[in-house]
Design a protein around this motif. Sequence first.
Motif, PDB file in Angstrom:
ATOM      1  N   GLU A 260       0.835  -1.209   0.000  1.00 16.15           N
ATOM      2  CA  GLU A 260       0.000   0.000   0.000  1.00 16.15           C
ATOM      3  C   GLU A 260       0.863   1.250   0.000  1.00 16.15           C
ATOM      4  OE1 GLU A 260      -3.783   2.228   0.532  1.00 16.15           O
ATOM      5  OE2 GLU A 260      -2.875   0.643  -0.679  1.00 16.15           O
ATOM      6  N   THR A 261       2.015   1.188   0.669  1.00 20.35           N
ATOM      7  CA  THR A 261       2.950   2.313   0.643  1.00 20.35           C
ATOM      8  C   THR A 261       3.390   2.604  -0.786  1.00 20.35           C
ATOM      9  OG1 THR A 261       3.782   1.762   2.859  1.00 20.35           O
ATOM     10  CG2 THR A 261       5.167   3.165   1.487  1.00 20.35           C
TER      11      THR A 261
ATOM     12  N   ASP B 250     -11.456   5.888  -2.918  1.00 16.26           N
ATOM     13  CA  ASP B 250     -10.844   6.786  -1.934  1.00 16.26           C
ATOM     14  C   ASP B 250      -9.327   6.620  -1.979  1.00 16.26           C
ATOM     15  OD1 ASP B 250     -10.530   8.616   0.064  1.00 16.26           O
ATOM     16  OD2 ASP B 250     -11.312   7.349   1.672  1.00 16.26           O
ATOM     17  N   PRO B 251      -8.699   6.939  -3.105  1.00 10.12           N
ATOM     18  CA  PRO B 251      -7.306   6.534  -3.366  1.00 10.12           C
ATOM     19  C   PRO B 251      -6.267   7.103  -2.422  1.00 10.12           C
ATOM     20  CG  PRO B 251      -8.068   8.085  -5.023  1.00 10.12           C
ATOM     21  CD  PRO B 251      -9.266   7.695  -4.229  1.00 10.12           C
ATOM     22  N   LEU B 252      -6.519   8.253  -1.803  1.00  8.95           N
ATOM     23  CA  LEU B 252      -5.506   8.837  -0.929  1.00  8.95           C
ATOM     24  C   LEU B 252      -5.594   8.306   0.499  1.00  8.95           C
ATOM     25  CD1 LEU B 252      -5.375  12.544  -2.148  1.00  8.95           C
ATOM     26  CD2 LEU B 252      -4.021  10.583  -2.880  1.00  8.95           C
ATOM     27  N   ARG B 253      -6.561   7.441   0.775  1.00  5.27           N
ATOM     28  CA  ARG B 253      -6.661   6.816   2.097  1.00  5.27           C
ATOM     29  C   ARG B 253      -5.708   5.629   2.164  1.00  5.27           C
ATOM     30  NH1 ARG B 253     -10.047   2.717   4.122  1.00  5.27           N
ATOM     31  NH2 ARG B 253     -11.147   2.698   2.123  1.00  5.27           N
ATOM     32  N   PHE B 254      -4.895   5.575   3.193  1.00  3.40           N
ATOM     33  CA  PHE B 254      -3.926   4.493   3.365  1.00  3.40           C
ATOM     34  C   PHE B 254      -4.658   3.276   3.918  1.00  3.40           C
ATOM     35  CE2 PHE B 254      -0.439   2.208   5.497  1.00  3.40           C
ATOM     36  CZ  PHE B 254       0.516   2.215   4.493  1.00  3.40           C
ATOM     37  N   ASP B 255      -4.826   2.261   3.096  1.00  2.06           N
ATOM     38  CA  ASP B 255      -5.627   1.088   3.473  1.00  2.06           C
ATOM     39  C   ASP B 255      -4.943  -0.192   2.996  1.00  2.06           C
ATOM     40  OD1 ASP B 255      -7.522  -0.764   4.134  1.00  2.06           O
ATOM     41  OD2 ASP B 255      -8.974  -0.159   2.614  1.00  2.06           O
ATOM     42  N   PRO B 256      -4.144  -0.825   3.854  1.00  2.40           N
ATOM     43  CA  PRO B 256      -3.437  -2.062   3.467  1.00  2.40           C
ATOM     44  C   PRO B 256      -4.363  -3.207   3.074  1.00  2.40           C
ATOM     45  CG  PRO B 256      -2.468  -1.119   5.453  1.00  2.40           C
ATOM     46  CD  PRO B 256      -3.751  -0.376   5.202  1.00  2.40           C
ATOM     47  N   ASP B 257      -5.632  -3.167   3.507  1.00  2.00           N
ATOM     48  CA  ASP B 257      -6.559  -4.251   3.166  1.00  2.00           C
ATOM     49  C   ASP B 257      -6.867  -4.306   1.672  1.00  2.00           C
ATOM     50  OD1 ASP B 257      -6.756  -5.346   5.687  1.00  2.00           O
ATOM     51  OD2 ASP B 257      -8.416  -4.045   6.291  1.00  2.00           O
ATOM     52  N   ARG B 258      -6.492  -3.284   0.928  1.00  4.13           N
ATOM     53  CA  ARG B 258      -6.634  -3.363  -0.535  1.00  4.13           C
ATOM     54  C   ARG B 258      -5.818  -4.534  -1.077  1.00  4.13           C
ATOM     55  NH1 ARG B 258      -8.376   2.049  -2.004  1.00  4.13           N
ATOM     56  NH2 ARG B 258      -7.598   3.594  -0.510  1.00  4.13           N
ATOM     57  N   PHE B 259      -4.774  -4.913  -0.346  1.00  4.20           N
ATOM     58  CA  PHE B 259      -3.887  -5.984  -0.804  1.00  4.20           C
ATOM     59  C   PHE B 259      -4.034  -7.245   0.051  1.00  4.20           C
ATOM     60  CE2 PHE B 259      -2.042  -2.066  -2.362  1.00  4.20           C
ATOM     61  CZ  PHE B 259      -1.756  -2.390  -3.688  1.00  4.20           C
ATOM     62  N   HIS B 260      -5.183  -7.378   0.706  1.00  3.17           N
ATOM     63  CA  HIS B 260      -5.488  -8.616   1.433  1.00  3.17           C
ATOM     64  C   HIS B 260      -5.475  -9.779   0.449  1.00  3.17           C
ATOM     65  CE1 HIS B 260      -7.831 -11.655   3.615  1.00  3.17           C
ATOM     66  NE2 HIS B 260      -7.520 -10.996   4.725  1.00  3.17           N
TER      67      HIS B 260
END
Length: 470
Positions: free
Chosen positions: A336-337, A384-394
Amino acid sequence: MALSSLLLSLAARALTFLFFLLVIAFLGYCLYIKYIHMKYDHIPGPPRDSFFFGHSSTMLKAMKNDGIIHDKFLEWAEKYGPVYRINVLHYVSLCTYCPEATKEILMSPKYLKEKFTYKRLFYLFGQRFFGNGLITARDHEQWYKQRRIMDPAFSSLYLRGLMGTFNERAEKLMDKLAELADSKTEANMLHLLNCVTLDVISKYNPKNRRYVNEVREACRLLRTTGAKWISERKTAMQNGDEVPKDILTQIIKTASQEENMTEEDEEFMLDNFVTFFIAGQETTANQLSFCVMELGRNPEILEKAKKEVDDVIGMKRDISYDDLGELVYLSQVLKETLRIYPTAVGTSRDVAEDMVIDGIHIPGGVSVFFSSYVSGRMERFFKDPLRFDPDRFHPDAPKPYYCYYPFALGPRSCLGQNFAQMEAKVVMAKLLQRFDFTLVPGQTFDILDAGTLRPKSGVLCTLRHRDYKK
């Protein structure tokens, strides 16, 4: 007197003829620019600032005061769609964020790296820099021979053997962080994570003669040092001396098995030494700095990552290769980073033949730019692309379809990506295992584009040893 008059007359005629030729050349150039406009103006794009200089004025304004040009590319992508053109003089480049075109072009070896950009990395102020290494080589056979030599050093089997090195390197950083925690001194994480700082390479100010000379000298020093290390390692290996079991040793071993290693191939090996020394080290340090920044801004994500590290690593000093595989959430955090902050923002290819992108006819003879920075920040691909959300890569989440490529894609993707992510995971796991950290208030979270993207503030933190009695 008559001779003088004749000479003056001839000179006047010559100047008149020269002026006439210049006018013809200028008009011819104007007609050529007009032809280029007519050839590509059916492709969407922002209005040109001027007939001659195209969009250059807008782009220069976007970069003024350390601005990020990629934010302007993102704005244009949202406004003009998945493919749009940019004009500068008689050059035209296309930016595309069409997943199908990304797949078609980046996954195929027939589309060569774009000549104008990558040739500029061959030399830096006249001093050989990346040369014809893996990043810059355009000829497929030339690139393939180098890749064949380099591949074994980055295989998963060989990288397993580097875990000791990763742990050792990370421990040195932990010792330094412990000193700062004990003395209650603010830590500049970007500086600390950059074991070898190469800012002089990234900055560009051609008006400063002294600075240009420093850059040239830095290039010479780096190449001279690399040549010395390679020569010494080869000699030691030939003499049967004990040598470190590292990537350089493996590359030299593989190269020695090649039937035809020319002097040019030896120069390419030095090109790749420079490439990995700079690109591999700096981009990983930048990624880790952005990661610390986002974890500091998102305490709930930080706590979740810490819990996973505690469950998997516990109090162990050395992290094993198998441990890395169990750090699933930390992998998501690092991915996500790179989605929001791809330290190497993109890549480009030359498209020689006509093709169709998103229903638009693209005449051949144009360069196409792909930006992971732009695609990673588009609402079209990431809600919401600027929200840092590691679960996008679950592991159970849908995989991004050719819109996430921080290491590029296809045969020319980054050879060192597994090396870099193993190193990043070891460092982050040890940091989370040993320390609590908070961001120093008042610092900026802006991005600095210095060839690679890095946190402008340096990511200032206060560190505390973790209290395991809680």
